[in-house]
Every structure is written in C-alpha cells, then in structure tokens.
Motif scaffolding. Structure first.
Motif, short mmCIF file in Angstrom:
data_model
loop_
_atom_site.label_atom_id
_atom_site.label_comp_id
_atom_site.label_asym_id
_atom_site.label_seq_id
_atom_site.Cartn_x
_atom_site.Cartn_y
_atom_site.Cartn_z
N TRP A 2 67.34 -35.92 94.53
CA TRP A 2 67.16 -36.52 95.85
C TRP A 2 66.20 -35.67 96.68
N ALA A 3 66.22 -34.34 96.48
CA ALA A 3 65.35 -33.46 97.25
C ALA A 3 63.88 -33.71 96.91
N VAL A 4 63.59 -33.91 95.63
CA VAL A 4 62.22 -34.23 95.22
C VAL A 4 61.82 -35.57 95.83
N GLY A 5 62.73 -36.53 95.82
CA GLY A 5 62.44 -37.83 96.41
C GLY A 5 62.17 -37.75 97.89
N ALA A 6 63.00 -36.99 98.59
CA ALA A 6 62.80 -36.82 100.03
C ALA A 6 61.46 -36.15 100.31
N MET A 7 61.14 -35.13 99.52
CA MET A 7 59.87 -34.42 99.72
C MET A 7 58.69 -35.34 99.41
N GLY A 15 43.54 -50.22 111.55
CA GLY A 15 42.27 -50.63 110.98
C GLY A 15 42.20 -50.21 109.52
N GLN A 16 41.36 -50.87 108.76
CA GLN A 16 41.29 -50.67 107.32
C GLN A 16 40.18 -49.69 106.96
N ALA A 17 40.47 -48.79 106.02
CA ALA A 17 39.49 -47.86 105.46
C ALA A 17 39.87 -47.62 104.00
N PHE A 18 39.32 -48.44 103.11
CA PHE A 18 39.69 -48.36 101.70
C PHE A 18 39.46 -46.95 101.16
N GLY A 19 40.40 -46.46 100.43
CA GLY A 19 40.36 -45.11 99.88
C GLY A 19 41.09 -44.15 100.79
N LEU A 20 40.65 -44.09 102.03
CA LEU A 20 41.31 -43.22 103.00
C LEU A 20 42.72 -43.72 103.31
N ASP A 21 42.93 -45.02 103.19
CA ASP A 21 44.26 -45.58 103.44
C ASP A 21 45.22 -45.35 102.27
N GLN A 22 44.71 -45.00 101.09
CA GLN A 22 45.57 -44.88 99.93
C GLN A 22 45.65 -43.47 99.34
N VAL A 23 44.53 -42.81 99.18
CA VAL A 23 44.49 -41.56 98.43
C VAL A 23 45.36 -40.46 99.03
N PRO A 24 45.30 -40.16 100.33
CA PRO A 24 46.15 -39.08 100.84
C PRO A 24 47.65 -39.33 100.66
N GLU A 25 48.07 -40.60 100.73
CA GLU A 25 49.49 -40.95 100.58
C GLU A 25 50.00 -40.65 99.19
N ALA A 26 49.15 -40.75 98.20
CA ALA A 26 49.54 -40.46 96.82
C ALA A 26 49.24 -39.02 96.45
N LEU A 27 48.07 -38.55 96.82
CA LEU A 27 47.60 -37.24 96.36
C LEU A 27 48.37 -36.08 96.97
N LEU A 28 48.65 -36.12 98.26
CA LEU A 28 49.35 -34.99 98.90
C LEU A 28 50.70 -34.70 98.26
N PRO A 29 51.60 -35.68 98.12
CA PRO A 29 52.88 -35.36 97.49
C PRO A 29 52.74 -34.90 96.04
N LEU A 30 51.81 -35.49 95.32
CA LEU A 30 51.63 -35.11 93.92
C LEU A 30 51.10 -33.69 93.79
N LEU A 31 50.19 -33.30 94.66
CA LEU A 31 49.68 -31.93 94.62
C LEU A 31 50.77 -30.92 94.96
N VAL A 32 51.53 -31.21 96.00
CA VAL A 32 52.58 -30.27 96.41
C VAL A 32 53.69 -30.18 95.36
N LEU A 42 57.37 -30.63 89.30
CA LEU A 42 57.55 -31.72 88.34
C LEU A 42 56.76 -31.50 87.06
N ASP A 43 56.05 -30.37 86.97
CA ASP A 43 55.23 -30.06 85.81
C ASP A 43 54.25 -31.20 85.50
N LEU A 44 53.55 -31.64 86.55
CA LEU A 44 52.60 -32.74 86.41
C LEU A 44 51.28 -32.25 85.83
N SER A 45 50.80 -32.95 84.84
CA SER A 45 49.48 -32.65 84.30
C SER A 45 48.43 -33.25 85.25
#
Length: 163
Positions: free
Chosen positions: A76-81, A106-123, A128-131
């Motif tokens: 649950w902690a990983v999920g919350a983070m 307003g819409q900005a393709f790429g900017l609207d999606q990438v930070p939402e996915a990339l930030l949690p995955l990087l942290v 999670l031992d992500l490749s």
C-alpha cells in the motif's frame, strides 16, 4: 513476460491515481475542491497551478494508489507513493503549462502525460527494481493511452473535456 506484466500492473496503478480525482469531481462537484496553490500567482502574474489541482484530487489519487496496490502485488505504501508522485508530476506539468501561457485545463500533448508517469517511476525505480526498458515502456504506454482514455471518459460523462 515478467517485465510486461510488471509494466501492465504499474500502468494500472498510475491510471487509478489519475482517474480518482476525475471521479471525485464527478461525484462531489465543488465540495472540498480547495486548490493546492490557494489561488496564488507566480512572478509572471499567472496562477501557480490553477483551480483544477485540488487537495481533494491529491488525496483521492494517493488513496486510490494505496487501495489498488495490494491487488496488483505492490505494498500500500508503494501505491500511495506512486499515486502521490503521479499527481505531483501532473502539478509540475500544470506549473509548466501556466508559464507557457496554456490556460488551466488546456491541452499540451506530452506535457500532460509524461511527468505523471515518469516521476513516480523514477522515484520508485530502485524500490521496485525497475529496468530502464520497463520504465520507458510504461511511460510511453501512458503517453499513448491517456488521450484515447480521456476521450472515452468524456463520452461516458466522467470528464468535462475530451482531453
């Protein structure tokens, strides 16, 4: 296959965190929709984030991640983070869009999606031992799937805009 399954589970976790604020708005309307930025403006005179980034959404997205994570094999902690960081990425995108003159919602393709996915995955990469291929694949999948998912949720009456 193991990497593909991990990627799919992470994609679902990020999607839940990002859908929760939308569902909260649909169910609760304006109740408890306090802007995270408190209505503050940046040095350029534009809103810091804008009115659509709310404490309610941040709480709901974090809670959605925490609640769904055990069903996907994460703590649950990983999920919350993951939920919290995904929405922090969304706020970073909103801050950047305001500086670029893109209005709230307003819409900005790429900017609207990438930070939402990339930030949690990087942290969470080491936790999670992500490749790097999994990290890149999930980010790319989020980028490519978010727009059609947003259009579908608009057609279903969950979103105010088709993006």
């Amino acid at each position: 296959m193991d990497d593909a399954l991990l990627g799919a589970r992470l994609l679902l976790l990020l999607a839940a965190a990002n859908v929760a604020p939308i569902l909260g708005k649909r169910l609760l309307g304006a109740r408890a929709a306090w802007p995270v930025d408190g209505g503050l403006r940046f040095l350029d005179g534009r809103p810091l984030l804008g009115p659509s980034k709310t404490w309610r959404g941040l709480l709901l997205g974090t809670a959605a991640g925490a609640l769904l994570a055990p069903l996907l094999g994460f703590t649950w902690a990983v999920g919350a983070m993951a939920g919290l960081l995904s929405l922090a990425g969304d706020m970073l995108a909103s801050f950047t869009k305001r500086r670029l003159g893109v209005p709230s919602s307003g819409q900005a393709f790429g900017l609207d999606q990438v930070p939402e996915a990339l930030l949690p995955l990087l942290v969470l990469r080491e936790t999670l031992d992500l490749s790097w291929p999994v990290l890149a694949g999930v980010t790319l999948a989020f980028l490519l799937l978010e727009t059609p998912a947003a259009r579908l949720s608009y057609r279903l009456g969950l979103r105010d805009r088709p993006y």
